[in-house]
Design a protein around this motif. Sequence first.
Motif: not given
Length: 200
Positions: A11-20, A60-64, A68-71
Motif C-alpha cells: 500500500n503501495p507496492v515499492h522497489n523494496g518489495h520487488i528487490n525482496l 500487476k504493473l510492478a511484477f509484469r 514466475n510471479a502470480e498475484i
Amino acid sequence: MKTGVFGGAFNPVHNGHINLAEKYISILNLDKLLIVPTANPPHRSSECFAAANQRVDMLKLAFRDFPNAEISEIEFHRTGKSYTYDTLLELKKIYPDSEFFLIVGQDQFLNFDKWYNYKKISQAAVLCTAAREKDSRKKLLDFASGKLKISNCYIADFEPVVVSSSEIREKIKNNIDISGLVPNAVKDYIINEEIYVEKF
C-alpha cells in the motif's frame, strides 16, 4: 514445486518489495512466487488503504516482468480478518504438491509469536526473512531458536532495500516526487488514479 508466499498490504507496492522478490526467487530457487495482498489486516487500520482493485493493479504493473510471479486475490474472497494461517490452509488445497516458503519482513518476524496460530504456520511453511542490518542476523536466529522455538525457518544473509510504504504515502500527500521508490508504471498509476492524495 517450491512456492513462495509473499503477503503484505502493498500500500503501495515499492522497489523494496520487488528487490525482496528477486532475491528470494533466486536464493530459494522458487518455481512460483505468490504475491498475496492483504484484504483486512488484523494488526493495522485499513483507513488509509488504497482500494483492493487499485492495489492489485499496482502489483500487476510492478511484477509484469516476473514470469514466475502470480498475484493471488485469495484473501479478498474471505470475510473477516485476513489471517496468514487461513490463507496457507487454502493455498495447500489449491497447490497440494507445493512446498511453501512464507516470506516476511524483519519486523514481522520479530513479532511472529503474536500471529494467530504461529506454531501451525511454521509447520505449514518454511518461514523466511532477511536481516535489515548486517549485525541483526544473529538476533533473528536467536529469536527463532529461543522465543519461537522453531527450526523450520530461513534467515537470508542479503541486506534488503529498505523502503517504507507509509513514507511513500506521506510524500504523495505533500506533493513530493516518489521516483526511485516505486516502479515508473506504478508511479504513473498512482498519479492518474489520484491515490493517497488528500481530497478536500
